[in-house]
Design a protein around this motif. Structure first.
Motif, PDB file in Angstrom:
ATOM      1  N   HIS A 142     -15.613  -1.125   2.075  1.00  0.00           N
ATOM      2  CA  HIS A 142     -14.656  -1.533   3.105  1.00  0.00           C
ATOM      3  C   HIS A 142     -13.794  -2.697   2.615  1.00  0.00           C
ATOM      4  O   HIS A 142     -14.247  -3.563   1.865  1.00  0.00           O
ATOM      5  N   ASP A 143     -12.548  -2.714   3.082  1.00  0.00           N
ATOM      6  CA  ASP A 143     -11.605  -3.763   2.678  1.00  0.00           C
ATOM      7  C   ASP A 143     -12.140  -5.163   2.968  1.00  0.00           C
ATOM      8  O   ASP A 143     -11.990  -6.074   2.146  1.00  0.00           O
ATOM      9  N   ILE A 144     -12.747  -5.355   4.136  1.00  0.00           N
ATOM     10  CA  ILE A 144     -13.208  -6.689   4.508  1.00  0.00           C
ATOM     11  C   ILE A 144     -14.338  -7.153   3.587  1.00  0.00           C
ATOM     12  O   ILE A 144     -14.479  -8.343   3.298  1.00  0.00           O
TER      13      ILE A 144
ATOM     14  N   TYR B 241     -15.929   8.007  -2.725  1.00  0.00           N
ATOM     15  CA  TYR B 241     -15.048   8.723  -1.797  1.00  0.00           C
ATOM     16  C   TYR B 241     -13.976   7.800  -1.227  1.00  0.00           C
ATOM     17  O   TYR B 241     -14.252   6.687  -0.769  1.00  0.00           O
ATOM     18  N   HIS B 242     -12.744   8.287  -1.251  1.00  0.00           N
ATOM     19  CA  HIS B 242     -11.611   7.540  -0.686  1.00  0.00           C
ATOM     20  C   HIS B 242     -10.597   8.567  -0.196  1.00  0.00           C
ATOM     21  O   HIS B 242      -9.970   9.271  -0.985  1.00  0.00           O
TER      22      HIS B 242
ATOM     23  N   LYS C  67      -5.288  -3.813   9.779  1.00  0.00           N
ATOM     24  CA  LYS C  67      -6.433  -3.803  10.688  1.00  0.00           C
ATOM     25  C   LYS C  67      -7.767  -3.642   9.964  1.00  0.00           C
ATOM     26  O   LYS C  67      -8.820  -3.862  10.561  1.00  0.00           O
ATOM     27  N   GLY C  68      -7.722  -3.280   8.689  1.00  0.00           N
ATOM     28  CA  GLY C  68      -8.950  -3.198   7.912  1.00  0.00           C
ATOM     29  C   GLY C  68      -9.552  -4.558   7.618  1.00  0.00           C
ATOM     30  O   GLY C  68     -10.682  -4.645   7.136  1.00  0.00           O
ATOM     31  N   TYR C  69      -8.805  -5.626   7.916  1.00  0.00           N
ATOM     32  CA  TYR C  69      -9.273  -6.983   7.619  1.00  0.00           C
ATOM     33  C   TYR C  69      -9.645  -7.764   8.876  1.00  0.00           C
ATOM     34  O   TYR C  69      -9.813  -8.979   8.825  1.00  0.00           O
ATOM     35  N   ILE C  70      -9.769  -7.089   9.996  1.00  0.00           N
ATOM     36  CA  ILE C  70     -10.172  -7.770  11.228  1.00  0.00           C
ATOM     37  C   ILE C  70     -11.584  -8.335  11.069  1.00  0.00           C
ATOM     38  O   ILE C  70     -12.486  -7.658  10.573  1.00  0.00           O
TER      39      ILE C  70
ATOM     40  N   SER D 162      -5.380  -3.500  -0.022  1.00  0.00           N
ATOM     41  CA  SER D 162      -6.114  -2.810  -1.084  1.00  0.00           C
ATOM     42  C   SER D 162      -5.320  -1.592  -1.530  1.00  0.00           C
ATOM     43  O   SER D 162      -4.454  -1.090  -0.805  1.00  0.00           O
ATOM     44  N   THR D 163      -5.611  -1.133  -2.727  1.00  0.00           N
ATOM     45  CA  THR D 163      -5.016   0.098  -3.224  1.00  0.00           C
ATOM     46  C   THR D 163      -6.082   0.844  -4.009  1.00  0.00           C
ATOM     47  O   THR D 163      -7.100   0.263  -4.405  1.00  0.00           O
TER      48      THR D 163
END
Length: 281
Positions: free
Chosen positions: A170-172, A136-137, A194-197, A118-119
């Motif tokens: 969240h990325d997932i 928020y990011h 690890k954001g996609y676990i 992600s970006t």
């Protein structure tokens, strides 16, 4: 033979409006009326919009430079982006039908076919507390952003772009809602951070066991995964060379459809550049 002539700036702008919405003159009639080639017609219709996406000058500045009112500039920029999104994006960005049969250089994991990350696209600080929480990011230079997910293959071409989301999503979650998982199976797996676990066919770096160190095999595995992930990180940096994504977005932050169209158009343009200037030799 009738000679062609260079258009003045005002003639170029008038040409844009003559053809807006596809309801104006045909390109052939425009070419005759302005005594220019058909190729020139298409180039002029896209010129100002591409300039805008790359350099992201304000609409007020563009209006001043072109001697137009701001609402007119907003209108034709939006219309050309819509056209590019409908016509150019589907042609330049798609998951190859034979992705499962393609060989990849990621030995020995030949089933690793896609890389995802992600970006963020920075926005100004929202006025309302609820919006500040939603957008928020922490990695955004303003601390507030849209978030978008980009996937590439091992030829380092963008093959999938998600819709835009609030920066706090969240990325997932984006992955699960993006439709990308519809294309994965035993022979088509995705590399992510690890954001996609949490997904069966998404391969992420191995976590350090509690109270123990990673084995040499785990370290080598993580090295290979992170090395592959460098490609999508580089591609996301390429996207940021377009001012509208790399700067602070000044448009309506509630218009997710517009931001999604802009992001997908820029991704398609970036793919054209990646053909000429790949991220890796």
């Amino acid at each position: 033979m009738t000679s062609r002539h260079e258009l003045t700036l005002q003639e170029k702008i008038q040409l844009t409006f003559d053809n807006k919405d596809g309801n104006g003159l045909s390109q052939r009639k425009l070419a005759v009326e302005y005594n220019i080639s058909l190729d020139s017609v298409s180039n002029i219709l896209n010129l100002v919009t591409l300039w805008y996406l790359k350099h992201y000058h304000s609409e007020r500045y563009i209006a001043s430079e072109l001697n137009l009112n701001r609402s007119t500039v907003n209108y034709f920029l939006s219309e050309v982006v819509n056209i590019l999104h409908a016509c150019v994006y589907p042609e330049l960005i798609s998951i190859p039908a034979d992705i499962g049969n393609r060989r990849t250089p990621h030995e020995p994991q030949q089933h690793h076919k896609l890389i995802v990350d992600s970006t963020c696209i920075a926005i100004p600080e929202p006025h309302e507390a609820e919006q500040r929480r939603a957008y928020y990011h922490g990695k955004s230079p303003t601390n507030y952003a849209f978030k978008v997910q980009v996937a590439c293959d091992f030829h380092h071409q963008i093959v999938h772009v998600s819709d835009c989301y609030h920066g706090s999503v969240h990325d997932i979650t984006i992955l699960r809602e993006s439709g990308l998982l519809e294309h994965v199976n035993d022979s088509v797996q995705i590399i992510g951070d690890k954001g996609y676990i949490g997904e069966e066919y998404v391969v992420t770096p191995r976590k350090k066991p509690h109270g123990r160190e990673l084995t040499n095999e785990d370290k080598e595995f993580n090295y290979q995964i992170n090395s592959a992930r460098a490609a999508i990180e580089n591609i996301n940096q390429r996207l940021k060379t377009y001012g509208i994504l790399g700067g602070v977005y000044r448009g309506d932050i509630d218009d997710f459809h517009k931001m999604t169209r802009i992001t997908k158009v820029v991704s398609a343009l970036c793919n054209m550049n990646l053909n000429k200037h790949p991220v890796r030799k």
